[in-house]
Design a protein around this motif. Structure first.
Motif, PDB file in Angstrom:
ATOM      1  N   THR A 144       3.864  20.654  13.535  1.00  0.00           N
ATOM      2  CA  THR A 144       4.537  20.547  14.839  1.00  0.00           C
ATOM      3  C   THR A 144       5.627  21.608  14.920  1.00  0.00           C
ATOM      4  N   THR A 145       6.074  21.872  16.151  1.00  0.00           N
ATOM      5  CA  THR A 145       7.131  22.858  16.365  1.00  0.00           C
ATOM      6  C   THR A 145       7.928  22.487  17.600  1.00  0.00           C
ATOM      7  N   ASP A 146       9.199  22.850  17.575  1.00  0.00           N
ATOM      8  CA  ASP A 146      10.062  22.568  18.728  1.00  0.00           C
ATOM      9  C   ASP A 146       9.645  23.380  19.961  1.00  0.00           C
ATOM     10  N   VAL A 147       8.890  24.445  19.742  1.00  0.00           N
ATOM     11  CA  VAL A 147       8.462  25.291  20.859  1.00  0.00           C
ATOM     12  C   VAL A 147       7.504  24.540  21.777  1.00  0.00           C
ATOM     13  N   GLU A 194       0.848  -1.186   0.000  1.00  0.00           N
ATOM     14  CA  GLU A 194       0.000   0.000   0.000  1.00  0.00           C
ATOM     15  C   GLU A 194       0.879   1.229   0.000  1.00  0.00           C
ATOM     16  N   GLN A 195       0.600   2.128  -0.932  1.00  0.00           N
ATOM     17  CA  GLN A 195       1.460   3.290  -1.101  1.00  0.00           C
ATOM     18  C   GLN A 195       1.339   4.238   0.087  1.00  0.00           C
ATOM     19  N   GLU A 196       2.458   4.684   0.592  1.00  0.00           N
ATOM     20  CA  GLU A 196       2.487   5.674   1.666  1.00  0.00           C
ATOM     21  C   GLU A 196       3.303   6.864   1.197  1.00  0.00           C
ATOM     22  N   ILE A 197       2.654   8.001   1.143  1.00  0.00           N
ATOM     23  CA  ILE A 197       3.314   9.225   0.706  1.00  0.00           C
ATOM     24  C   ILE A 197       3.915   9.907   1.926  1.00  0.00           C
ATOM     25  N   VAL A 198       5.219  10.070   1.927  1.00  0.00           N
ATOM     26  CA  VAL A 198       5.915  10.683   3.061  1.00  0.00           C
ATOM     27  C   VAL A 198       6.572  11.970   2.582  1.00  0.00           C
ATOM     28  N   ILE A 199       5.996  13.090   2.989  1.00  0.00           N
ATOM     29  CA  ILE A 199       6.542  14.402   2.634  1.00  0.00           C
ATOM     30  C   ILE A 199       6.553  15.246   3.900  1.00  0.00           C
ATOM     31  N   ARG A 200       7.714  15.679   4.320  1.00  0.00           N
ATOM     32  CA  ARG A 200       7.843  16.561   5.488  1.00  0.00           C
ATOM     33  C   ARG A 200       8.672  17.783   5.091  1.00  0.00           C
ATOM     34  N   LYS A 201       8.165  18.950   5.414  1.00  0.00           N
ATOM     35  CA  LYS A 201       8.819  20.204   5.044  1.00  0.00           C
ATOM     36  C   LYS A 201       8.909  21.125   6.248  1.00  0.00           C
ATOM     37  N   THR A 202       9.821  22.068   6.170  1.00  0.00           N
ATOM     38  CA  THR A 202       9.954  23.080   7.217  1.00  0.00           C
ATOM     39  C   THR A 202       9.498  24.431   6.674  1.00  0.00           C
ATOM     40  N   GLY A 203       9.022  25.271   7.587  1.00  0.00           N
ATOM     41  CA  GLY A 203       8.572  26.597   7.178  1.00  0.00           C
ATOM     42  C   GLY A 203       8.429  27.501   8.377  1.00  0.00           C
ATOM     43  N   SER A 248      -5.662  34.966  14.417  1.00  0.00           N
ATOM     44  CA  SER A 248      -6.711  33.989  14.699  1.00  0.00           C
ATOM     45  C   SER A 248      -6.459  32.723  13.894  1.00  0.00           C
ATOM     46  N   GLN A 249      -5.802  32.904  12.752  1.00  0.00           N
ATOM     47  CA  GLN A 249      -5.257  31.795  11.969  1.00  0.00           C
ATOM     48  C   GLN A 249      -3.831  32.157  11.603  1.00  0.00           C
ATOM     49  N   ALA A 250      -3.012  31.134  11.429  1.00  0.00           N
ATOM     50  CA  ALA A 250      -1.633  31.351  11.002  1.00  0.00           C
ATOM     51  C   ALA A 250      -1.434  30.694   9.645  1.00  0.00           C
ATOM     52  N   LYS A 251      -0.476  31.204   8.908  1.00  0.00           N
ATOM     53  CA  LYS A 251      -0.226  30.716   7.561  1.00  0.00           C
ATOM     54  C   LYS A 251       1.192  30.170   7.483  1.00  0.00           C
ATOM     55  N   VAL A 252       1.318  28.967   6.949  1.00  0.00           N
ATOM     56  CA  VAL A 252       2.629  28.344   6.747  1.00  0.00           C
ATOM     57  C   VAL A 252       2.871  28.225   5.254  1.00  0.00           C
ATOM     58  N   GLY A 303       6.426  34.018  12.738  1.00  0.00           N
ATOM     59  CA  GLY A 303       7.858  33.782  12.627  1.00  0.00           C
ATOM     60  C   GLY A 303       8.333  32.491  13.255  1.00  0.00           C
ATOM     61  N   THR A 304       7.430  31.765  13.963  1.00  0.00           N
ATOM     62  CA  THR A 304       7.823  30.503  14.602  1.00  0.00           C
ATOM     63  C   THR A 304       8.211  29.464  13.555  1.00  0.00           C
ATOM     64  N   PHE A 305       9.299  28.753  13.789  1.00  0.00           N
ATOM     65  CA  PHE A 305       9.778  27.688  12.899  1.00  0.00           C
ATOM     66  C   PHE A 305       8.945  26.431  13.145  1.00  0.00           C
ATOM     67  N   VAL A 306       8.364  25.856  12.063  1.00  0.00           N
ATOM     68  CA  VAL A 306       7.471  24.705  12.209  1.00  0.00           C
ATOM     69  C   VAL A 306       7.820  23.632  11.177  1.00  0.00           C
ATOM     70  N   TYR A 307       7.247  22.440  11.415  1.00  0.00           N
ATOM     71  CA  TYR A 307       7.380  21.316  10.490  1.00  0.00           C
ATOM     72  C   TYR A 307       5.984  20.973   9.960  1.00  0.00           C
ATOM     73  N   ALA A 308       5.869  20.850   8.647  1.00  0.00           N
ATOM     74  CA  ALA A 308       4.603  20.492   8.014  1.00  0.00           C
ATOM     75  C   ALA A 308       4.707  19.067   7.483  1.00  0.00           C
ATOM     76  N   ASP A 309       3.823  18.189   7.973  1.00  0.00           N
ATOM     77  CA  ASP A 309       3.856  16.777   7.611  1.00  0.00           C
ATOM     78  C   ASP A 309       2.692  16.479   6.661  1.00  0.00           C
ATOM     79  N   PHE A 310       3.027  16.214   5.398  1.00  0.00           N
ATOM     80  CA  PHE A 310       2.026  15.914   4.381  1.00  0.00           C
ATOM     81  C   PHE A 310       1.784  14.404   4.249  1.00  0.00           C
ATOM     82  N   SER A 311       2.456  13.594   5.056  1.00  0.00           N
ATOM     83  CA  SER A 311       2.446  12.138   4.892  1.00  0.00           C
ATOM     84  C   SER A 311       1.040  11.583   5.022  1.00  0.00           C
TER      85      SER A 311
END
Length: 352
Positions: free
Chosen positions: A224-227, A54-63, A199-203, A267-275
Motif C-alpha cells: 500500500t502507499t499514501d499516494v 492460532e498463530q498470526e504473524i504480523v510484520i509490516r515494513k516500509t520501503g 512493468s514491474q517494480a521492486k521493493v 522512489g514512491t514510499f510504500v508499506y509492505a505487509d507480510f502479515s
C-alpha cells in the motif's frame, strides 16, 4: 568500721539491682523475638491467562519502489553521433535503434578488408594450382592460406565495427536520462541514455532475524502507499538474503506487478505487509509477564493467591504476545504487573 559495712551493703544492693534489671530486659527482648511473625501482606498484582490460539504473524515494513530494471545504453565504438533517434520520456522496446555513430570510416575499413581478402583468395587458388604442377612449394601455399584466413577475420571485424555504430536499447522501458545530442563525439563506453523498466517494480526492505524466518520466497505480500489511499497492490517475495548485514538485518526484495500503465513510480514510499495467519496453534502469554530477558525467561504463576517462579522457554514475539514452547500449560495464570515486589511464595491479590 560500721560505716564501711553499711557502704558495702549498699554497693551489693546496687549491683544486685543492676543485674536484676539487665535480666528483666533480656527476658523482655527474648519474648518479643519469640512472638509469632505478622501475617503476610497480600501484594496487588495484575494477571493474564496462558491461552492457545492460532498463530498470526504480523510484520509490516516500509520501503521505496525501485525499477524492475534500470539499464544504461552505451556507445560500443567511438565516433561522432550521426543521428539520435529518441527523446527524454520516450517508450522504447528492447532492440530498438536509439542512435548511430558516423559509419564512413568503418565502411572504408570493410571495403579494404574485403578487397584484401578477395586478392588473397585468388592468390591461394593460383598457388594451389602451381603446387599441383610442382611450380610452387607447400610452404608458400601454407603461407598464402594463412594470410587469406587472417584477411577473412579482418573482414569479420570490419563488419562488426560497422554494425556497432548502431546503438540499440538493451531493454524495454522509458528513457529516464538522455545524455547526448546529435553531432557529439563519443568514445566507446560513453553513456547514451538510461532506460527504466517499470512493468514491474521492486521493493527492498530489511527484516530482523526473528522476522526473516517467518517469510519465504514466493510468498504473496500486500503493498500500500499514501499516494493511492485504500488501493492495494500485490507483490511476491523474489529474494531473501542468505547473509545478515552489520546490523543483523536481512535484505528482502519484493516484485510488484506494475503493468497497468505504470501507476507506481520509482522512489514512491510504500508499506509492505507480510502479515498472515498460520494453521499452527501455539501457547502465548503477554510479553510483560516475563521477569527477565527472552533468553532467560521466567514468570510468576499464581495458584491459590500464592506465586511460584517458573522458568519457561519462549519462541516468537508477535504483536505484544510471546510464544511459550515449554514450562507452562494452557490455563495457568501469570503475573503481568507487580513482579518487582514478588518473591517465591509471596501472597498476592489480583487487581483488575
Amino acid at each position: 568500721m560500721k560505716k564501711k559495712y553499711i557502704l558495702g551493703i549498699v554497693a551489693i544492693a546496687l549491683v544486685s539491682l543492676v543485674i536484676y534489671q539487665l535480666s528483666a530486659n533480656k527476658k523482655e527482648l527474648n519474648k518479643k523475638n519469640n512472638q509469632a511473625p505478622a501475617a503476610n501482606v497480600s501484594i496487588p498484582v495484575k494477571v493474564a491467562q496462558a491461552v492457545e490460539e492460532e498463530q498470526e504473524i504480523v510484520i509490516r515494513k516500509t520501503g521505496n519502489l525501485a525499477p524492475f530494471k534500470e539499464v544504461k545504453a552505451l556507445a560500443i565504438t567511438g565516433g561522432t553521433l550521426a543521428s539520435v533517434l529518441f527523446e527524454l520520456g520516450d517508450q522504447v522496446s528492447q532492440g530498438q535503434v536509439l542512435a548511430r555513430t558516423d559509419a564512413r570510416t568503418y565502411q572504408l575499413d570493410l571495403q579494404k578488408a574485403e578487397s584484401t581478402a578477395l586478392k588473397l583468395h585468388n592468390d591461394l587458388n593460383t598457388y594451389t594450382e602451381l603446387l599441383q604442377g610442382q611450380a610452387a612449394t607447400q610452404e608458400k601455399v601454407n603461407q598464402v592460406r594463412q594470410d587469406y584466413l587472417d584477411a577473412v577475420n579482418q573482414v569479420k571485424l570490419a563488419k562488426k565495427n560497422l554494425a556497432d555504430v548502431v546503438i540499440k536499447a538493451p531493454t524495454s522501458g522509458t528513457i529516464a536520462v538522455k545524455s547526448v545530442e546529435q553531432g557529439l563525439f563519443v568514445n566507446a563506453g560513453t553513456e547514451i541514455a538510461t532506460i527504466i523498466n517499470l512493468s514491474q517494480a521492486k521493493v527492498k526492505v530489511n527484516l530482523t532475524e526473528t522476522e526473516v524466518y517467518q517469510v519465504s520466497e514466493g510468498q504473496q505480500i500486500k503493498i500500500t502507499t499514501d499516494v493511492y489511499p485504500g488501493k492495494e497492490f500485490h507483490g511476491k517475495i523474489s529474494f531473501i538474503s542468505p547473509q545478515a548485514d552489520e546490523t543483523h538485518n536481512y535484505s528482502v526484495e519484493i516484485m510488484v506487478d506494475n503493468a497497468a500503465k505504470a501507476v507506481l513510480r520509482s522512489g514512491t514510499f510504500v508499506y509492505a505487509d507480510f502479515s498472515r495467519k498460520t494453521k499452527q496453534t501455539v501457547l502465548v502469554i503477554p510479553r510483560e509477564a516475563l521477569t527477565e530477558s527472552v533468553k532467560n525467561a521466567s514468570v510468576y504463576v499464581v495458584s491459590n493467591n500464592t506465586v511460584r517462579l517458573k522458568s519457561i522457554r519462549t519462541g516468537l514475539e508477535i504483536a505484544g504476545k510471546i510464544q511459550v514452547i515449554s514450562g507452562l500449560e494452557a490455563g495457568e495464570v501469570v503475573v503481568t504487573s507487580g513482579q518487582i515486589n514478588l518473591h517465591e511464595g509471596s501472597s498476592v491479590s489480583i487487581s483488575k
